[in-house]
Motif scaffolding. Structure first.
Motif, PDB file in Angstrom:
ATOM      1  N   ARG A   1       0.829  -1.187   0.000  1.00  0.00           N
ATOM      2  CA  ARG A   1       0.000   0.000   0.000  1.00  0.00           C
ATOM      3  C   ARG A   1       0.876   1.255   0.000  1.00  0.00           C
ATOM      4  N   THR A   2       0.495   2.216  -0.771  1.00  0.00           N
ATOM      5  CA  THR A   2       1.310   3.429  -0.776  1.00  0.00           C
ATOM      6  C   THR A   2       0.864   4.395   0.303  1.00  0.00           C
ATOM      7  N   ARG A   3      -0.211   4.050   0.984  1.00  0.00           N
ATOM      8  CA  ARG A   3      -0.696   4.975   2.004  1.00  0.00           C
ATOM      9  C   ARG A   3       0.229   4.933   3.202  1.00  0.00           C
TER      10      ARG A   3
ATOM     11  N   VAL B   1     -12.189   9.178  -0.401  1.00  0.00           N
ATOM     12  CA  VAL B   1     -12.633   7.862  -0.864  1.00  0.00           C
ATOM     13  C   VAL B   1     -12.484   7.797  -2.378  1.00  0.00           C
ATOM     14  N   ILE B   2     -11.722   6.838  -2.853  1.00  0.00           N
ATOM     15  CA  ILE B   2     -11.501   6.731  -4.297  1.00  0.00           C
ATOM     16  C   ILE B   2     -12.444   5.684  -4.890  1.00  0.00           C
ATOM     17  N   LEU B   3     -12.497   4.513  -4.273  1.00  0.00           N
ATOM     18  CA  LEU B   3     -13.404   3.477  -4.760  1.00  0.00           C
ATOM     19  C   LEU B   3     -14.360   3.106  -3.633  1.00  0.00           C
TER      20      LEU B   3
ATOM     21  N   THR C   1      -9.505   4.812 -21.161  1.00  0.00           N
ATOM     22  CA  THR C   1      -9.266   5.844 -22.165  1.00  0.00           C
ATOM     23  C   THR C   1     -10.224   7.009 -22.003  1.00  0.00           C
ATOM     24  N   HIS C   2      -9.820   8.142 -22.567  1.00  0.00           N
ATOM     25  CA  HIS C   2     -10.718   9.291 -22.653  1.00  0.00           C
ATOM     26  C   HIS C   2     -11.150   9.518 -24.096  1.00  0.00           C
ATOM     27  N   GLU C   3     -10.588   8.708 -25.005  1.00  0.00           N
ATOM     28  CA  GLU C   3     -10.850   8.931 -26.428  1.00  0.00           C
ATOM     29  C   GLU C   3     -12.049   8.084 -26.851  1.00  0.00           C
TER      30      GLU C   3
ATOM     31  N   GLY D   1     -14.378   7.531 -17.305  1.00  0.00           N
ATOM     32  CA  GLY D   1     -14.644   8.340 -16.120  1.00  0.00           C
ATOM     33  C   GLY D   1     -13.750   9.546 -16.132  1.00  0.00           C
ATOM     34  N   PRO D   2     -14.194  10.598 -15.454  1.00  0.00           N
ATOM     35  CA  PRO D   2     -13.399  11.812 -15.456  1.00  0.00           C
ATOM     36  C   PRO D   2     -12.038  11.602 -14.793  1.00  0.00           C
ATOM     37  N   SER D   3     -11.148  12.517 -15.062  1.00  0.00           N
ATOM     38  CA  SER D   3      -9.808  12.453 -14.508  1.00  0.00           C
ATOM     39  C   SER D   3      -9.859  12.432 -12.982  1.00  0.00           C
ATOM     40  N   GLY D   4      -9.110  11.530 -12.395  1.00  0.00           N
ATOM     41  CA  GLY D   4      -9.038  11.470 -10.936  1.00  0.00           C
ATOM     42  C   GLY D   4     -10.113  10.636 -10.275  1.00  0.00           C
ATOM     43  N   THR D   5     -10.848   9.828 -11.062  1.00  0.00           N
ATOM     44  CA  THR D   5     -11.890   9.005 -10.438  1.00  0.00           C
ATOM     45  C   THR D   5     -11.362   7.659  -9.976  1.00  0.00           C
ATOM     46  N   GLY D   6     -10.115   7.360 -10.301  1.00  0.00           N
ATOM     47  CA  GLY D   6      -9.582   6.093  -9.802  1.00  0.00           C
ATOM     48  C   GLY D   6      -9.443   5.009 -10.848  1.00  0.00           C
ATOM     49  N   LYS D   7      -9.334   5.392 -12.099  1.00  0.00           N
ATOM     50  CA  LYS D   7      -9.171   4.382 -13.143  1.00  0.00           C
ATOM     51  C   LYS D   7      -7.796   3.738 -13.044  1.00  0.00           C
ATOM     52  N   SER D   8      -6.782   4.573 -12.938  1.00  0.00           N
ATOM     53  CA  SER D   8      -5.435   4.002 -12.789  1.00  0.00           C
ATOM     54  C   SER D   8      -5.332   3.228 -11.488  1.00  0.00           C
ATOM     55  N   THR D   9      -6.061   3.692 -10.483  1.00  0.00           N
ATOM     56  CA  THR D   9      -6.031   3.003  -9.198  1.00  0.00           C
ATOM     57  C   THR D   9      -6.564   1.584  -9.331  1.00  0.00           C
ATOM     58  N   ILE D  10      -7.623   1.414 -10.105  1.00  0.00           N
ATOM     59  CA  ILE D  10      -8.172   0.076 -10.321  1.00  0.00           C
ATOM     60  C   ILE D  10      -7.118  -0.827 -10.938  1.00  0.00           C
TER      61      ILE D  10
ATOM     62  N   PHE E   1       1.655   1.430 -18.801  1.00  0.00           N
ATOM     63  CA  PHE E   1       1.505   2.540 -17.864  1.00  0.00           C
ATOM     64  C   PHE E   1       1.106   3.813 -18.577  1.00  0.00           C
ATOM     65  N   GLN E   2       0.338   4.604 -17.843  1.00  0.00           N
ATOM     66  CA  GLN E   2      -0.147   5.862 -18.386  1.00  0.00           C
ATOM     67  C   GLN E   2       1.015   6.726 -18.884  1.00  0.00           C
ATOM     68  N   GLU E   3       2.091   6.760 -18.109  1.00  0.00           N
ATOM     69  CA  GLU E   3       3.214   7.609 -18.500  1.00  0.00           C
ATOM     70  C   GLU E   3       4.332   6.813 -19.164  1.00  0.00           C
TER      71      GLU E   3
ATOM     72  N   ASP F   1      -3.526   1.532 -19.711  1.00  0.00           N
ATOM     73  CA  ASP F   1      -3.917   2.780 -19.054  1.00  0.00           C
ATOM     74  C   ASP F   1      -3.690   3.943 -20.009  1.00  0.00           C
ATOM     75  N   GLU F   2      -4.740   4.381 -20.621  1.00  0.00           N
ATOM     76  CA  GLU F   2      -4.697   5.441 -21.619  1.00  0.00           C
ATOM     77  C   GLU F   2      -3.567   5.253 -22.622  1.00  0.00           C
ATOM     78  N   PRO F   3      -3.631   4.155 -23.366  1.00  0.00           N
ATOM     79  CA  PRO F   3      -2.516   3.866 -24.268  1.00  0.00           C
ATOM     80  C   PRO F   3      -2.465   4.800 -25.470  1.00  0.00           C
TER      81      PRO F   3
HETATM   82  N1  LIG Z   1      -0.485   7.630  -3.787  1.00  0.00           N
HETATM   83  C1  LIG Z   1      -1.555   8.408  -3.654  1.00  0.00           C
HETATM   84  N2  LIG Z   1      -1.765   9.108  -2.524  1.00  0.00           N
HETATM   85  C2  LIG Z   1      -2.852   9.870  -2.373  1.00  0.00           C
HETATM   86  N3  LIG Z   1      -3.798  10.031  -3.304  1.00  0.00           N
HETATM   87  C3  LIG Z   1      -3.655   9.359  -4.464  1.00  0.00           C
HETATM   88  C4  LIG Z   1      -2.532   8.521  -4.699  1.00  0.00           C
HETATM   89  N4  LIG Z   1      -2.652   7.985  -5.941  1.00  0.00           N
HETATM   90  C5  LIG Z   1      -3.798   8.477  -6.443  1.00  0.00           C
HETATM   91  N5  LIG Z   1      -4.404   9.301  -5.570  1.00  0.00           N
HETATM   92  C6  LIG Z   1      -5.683   9.975  -5.770  1.00  0.00           C
HETATM   93  O1  LIG Z   1      -6.588   9.018  -6.227  1.00  0.00           O
HETATM   94  C7  LIG Z   1      -7.443   9.580  -7.203  1.00  0.00           C
HETATM   95  C8  LIG Z   1      -7.522   8.655  -8.371  1.00  0.00           C
HETATM   96  O2  LIG Z   1      -6.303   8.633  -9.048  1.00  0.00           O
HETATM   97  P1  LIG Z   1      -6.120   7.850 -10.404  1.00  0.00           P
HETATM   98  O3  LIG Z   1      -4.710   8.014 -10.831  1.00  0.00           O
HETATM   99  O4  LIG Z   1      -6.624   6.490 -10.239  1.00  0.00           O
HETATM  100  O5  LIG Z   1      -7.062   8.672 -11.375  1.00  0.00           O
HETATM  101  P2  LIG Z   1      -7.431   8.367 -12.879  1.00  0.00           P
HETATM  102  O6  LIG Z   1      -8.872   8.017 -12.914  1.00  0.00           O
HETATM  103  O7  LIG Z   1      -6.490   7.397 -13.454  1.00  0.00           O
HETATM  104  O8  LIG Z   1      -7.253   9.779 -13.548  1.00  0.00           O
HETATM  105  P3  LIG Z   1      -6.663  10.153 -15.004  1.00  0.00           P
HETATM  106  O9  LIG Z   1      -7.756   9.948 -15.972  1.00  0.00           O
HETATM  107  O10 LIG Z   1      -6.306  11.572 -14.878  1.00  0.00           O
HETATM  108  O11 LIG Z   1      -5.482   9.276 -15.228  1.00  0.00           O
HETATM  109  C9  LIG Z   1      -6.930  10.952  -7.517  1.00  0.00           C
HETATM  110  O12 LIG Z   1      -7.833  11.874  -6.993  1.00  0.00           O
HETATM  111  C10 LIG Z   1      -5.619  11.048  -6.812  1.00  0.00           C
HETATM  112  O13 LIG Z   1      -5.520  12.312  -6.220  1.00  0.00           O
END
Ligand SMILES: Nc1ncnc2c1ncn2[C@@H]1O[C@H](COP(=O)(O)OP(=O)(O)OP(=O)(O)O)[C@@H](O)[C@H]1O
Ligand SMILES: [Mg+2]
Lengths: 282, 296
Positions: A19-21, B47-49, B226-228, B66-75, B116-118, B193-195
């Motif tokens: 976990r990164t938290r 809360v992300i998910l 993706t956003h496209e 989903g919009p930017s920052g909703t947790g797609k990369s987190t999933i 990876f996204q980046e 992730d957003e290839p």
């Molecule tokens: N290591 C972390 N510590 C704290 N918050 C985090 C961390 N990683 C991600 N977040 C938060 O979790 C949320 C979801 O991040 P995530 O990268 O999953 O978004 P995303 O849906 O992939 O967005 P995008 O479309 O811009 O890539 C964001 O609001 C971000 O601020």
């Protein structure tokens, strides 16, 4: 600090490994210290485990030994040389005052081999190598390369940490020996050139100063210091957070923390080795 | 190779059946490739998910919108075990990986490719070594490695860049190297992730074709963030077929076959607001979804 946190986080996370938290910011200094200590121990354990199973990254170890060892030789030799020189420079007049100038070599040998050689070498290496390690690992964290590495099925502890620590464990004692040697040479040159001390007198006095206890102390210490520098720098690098600024912060912390730990542990190591070695036959 | 991916669609045949779910269930597909059960995750107080559940069948491509920052990369990071959920279960190929330690996760990750996204290329390694990373780790003989690396780089049209360092590449090239690296070793789950972000339309199209090919010919399960919207268009309406010579062709779904292996998942503030095929999504009356798809 809730119980849940302790049990869930301590076993295998804190660290980049799951976990990164890390709600570090909310903790008091002591808890934070415990957590860091725990994380470092965890890292040590993982890097040791990295040795027991293949793949073992021998190529990487050689590469790191080259970068750490060969790369640091120049500054370490210079440090040793001038330290030895300045020791004689300062001590000789006093010794001469008591008519004990023939013991100059012994003084240099004792202080260099037991203390200054290991500590100064470790400090130089902490500055040069510790910073490089934590900056490199930190940049890898920030650019998600560590994640990519794990995603590709490699353990960063095994691939990155173990080779660096092993390289430090091997090269730091060697570097220390080089520093000691050049320190003695530096001292000899100053004694001979500035104070006109006979070289033979100096050499035989040096030999009196280099007893087996001094040599053992002088080699065991850098092994510990190597471990300290390696663990702290890798730990700081791998726990970098917050972009490029974070890399800068963890680099600074790595150097400061490993230098301080070297100096503090030097005292306790000296004491420990003194009692241990004195009680044996030597 | 594996044709039954869309064969289930072919069996159904008729246009009007296109919207319904496949009735032909292959034994092999009963266990989902990826399954989320009530997964919750919060970063500190955010809360992300929030109890997210979904599953990706084998050979299926799941879009996550989903919009930017909703947790797609987190999933995606959760699937790889790079992050652990606060609660809930995550299953990969029927195995519960939620409590796996690193050693066990390594085994799972061998079958998962991630883009990876980046890009996340190793910047101390050349393009060749980046793509070969997985093979080098498993001590594959070098001539095999070279063959495979060249094949993958040709796939993403970057064979010329084989000796370059990542710092000498453009953003889009890095992304493509990242794709090549993820696909080496034939993983049976691929996470994109957003290839296609920041790529020119023809290259983006190539990557979508790649995803289609993986889905229909290699039977790979994938998640495609993706956003496209045109990515969704391509992947959800086209399918890949092999002709007798073994060449891959792409055809639009329609009279004879329809695409059943692509679904969409839409996230909003930690919850799934839409889950299903692309057509209902496009025809949805939900103002949020409409706004998301059309940008207004
Ligand atoms: N290591 C972390 N510590 C704290 N918050 C985090 C961390 N990683 C991600 N977040 C938060 O979790 C949320 C979801 O991040 P995530 O990268 O999953 O978004 P995303 O849906 O992939 O967005 P995008 O479309 O811009 O890539 C964001 O609001 C971000 O601020
Ligand atoms: Mg993202």
């Amino acid at each position: 600090m809730s119980g849940r946190f302790f049990f869930e986080v301590i076993p295998r996370s804190v660290y980049p490994f799951s976990r990164t938290r890390r709600p570090f910011d909310r903790m008091n200094l002591f808890t934070r210290f415990l957590f860091e200590l725990q994380a470092i121990t965890n890292l040590l354990w993982r890097s040791i485990k990295g040795l027991t199973k293949s793949p073992r990254y021998f190529g990487e170890i050689i590469n790191q030994m080259d970068q750490i060892g060969v790369g640091s030789l120049g500054i370490v030799v210079m440090t040793g040389f001038f330290t030895g020189g300045v020791l004689i420079l300062q001590a000789y007049p006093t010794l001469a005052y008591y008519g004990a100038q023939s013991n100059a070599g012994q003084g240099v040998a004792t202080s260099l081999i037991r203390e200054l050689g290991p500590v100064l070498t470790a400090l130089m290496v902490a500055g040069r190598v510790g910073s490089a390690i934590s900056a490199e690992l930190g940049a890898m964290v920030v650019s998600q390369q560590i994640d990519a590495m794990r995603a590709l099925g490699t353990s960063p502890a095994r691939k990155l940490v173990t080779p660096r620590i092993i390289a430090l464990l091997i090269t730091l004692p060697l570097l220390t020996i080089a520093a000691d040697l050049f320190g003695l040479i530096g001292g000899g040159l100053v004694a001979n050139q500035l104070y006109g001390l006979d070289t033979n007198t100096y050499v035989s006095s040096v030999r009196t100063g280099t007893d087996i206890n001094a040599l053992v102390t002088g080699v065991i210490k850098p092994i510990f210091f190597g471990l300290i520098i390696g663990l702290i720098s890798c730990h700081k690098g791998l726990t970098t957070k917050g972009g490029t600024v974070g890399v800068g912060i963890s680099t600074t912390q790595a150097v400061v923390l490993s230098s301080i730990c070297v100096i503090i542990s030097d005292f306790f190591l000296s004491k420990l080795l003194q009692s241990a070695l004195d009680s044996t036959l030597f | 190779m594996v044709f039954d991916v869309w064969k289930s669609g072919e069996v159904l045949g008729e246009e009007e059946l296109c919207g319904s779910h496949a009735t032909v269930i292959n034994e092999r597909r009963i266990l989902p490739a990826i399954e989320f059960k009530d997964v919750e995750l919060a970063f500190d107080d955010q809360v992300i998910l929030d109890k997210v559940s979904f599953s990706v069948r084998r050979g299926e491509t799941k879009f996550i919108l989903g919009p930017s920052g909703t947790g797609k990369s987190t999933i995606i990071r959760l699937i790889l075990g790079l992050l652990k959920p606060d609660s809930g279960r995550i299953l990969i190929d029927g195995e519960d990986i939620t409590d796996f330690d690193d050693v066990e996760l390594m085994r799972i990750r061998k079958n998962v490719g991630m883009v990876f996204q980046e890009g996340a290329l190793f910047d101390s390694l050349s393009v060749y070594d980046n793509v070969a990373y997985r093979l080098h780790e498993t001590k594959t003989p070098e001539d095999e490695v070279e063959h495979e690396v060249r094949r993958m780089l040709r796939f993403v049209d970057l064979e010329d860049a084989i000796d370059k360092m990542p710092s000498e590449l453009s953003g889009g090239m890095r992304r493509r190297v990242g794709i090549a690296r993820a696909l080496v070793g034939n993983p049976n789950i691929v996470l994109f992730d957003e290839p296609t972000a920041g790529l020119d339309p023809p290259t983006a199209r190539t990557i979508c074709e790649l995803a289609i090919k993986l889905r229909d010919i290699e039977d790979v399960s994938s998640i495609f963030v993706t956003h496209e919207m045109n990515n969704l268009e391509y992947i959800s309406t086209e399918y890949a077929i092999l002709d007798r010579e073994g060449n891959v062709g792409f055809e639009l779904e329609g009279e004879t076959r329809c695409q059943l292996n692509t679904e969409v998942l839409m996230l909003r503030e930690g919850k799934i607001v839409f889950s299903g095929r692309d057509e209902p999504l496009r025809h949805s009356d939900d103002p949020y979804i409409r706004r998301f798809l059309r940008g207004k």
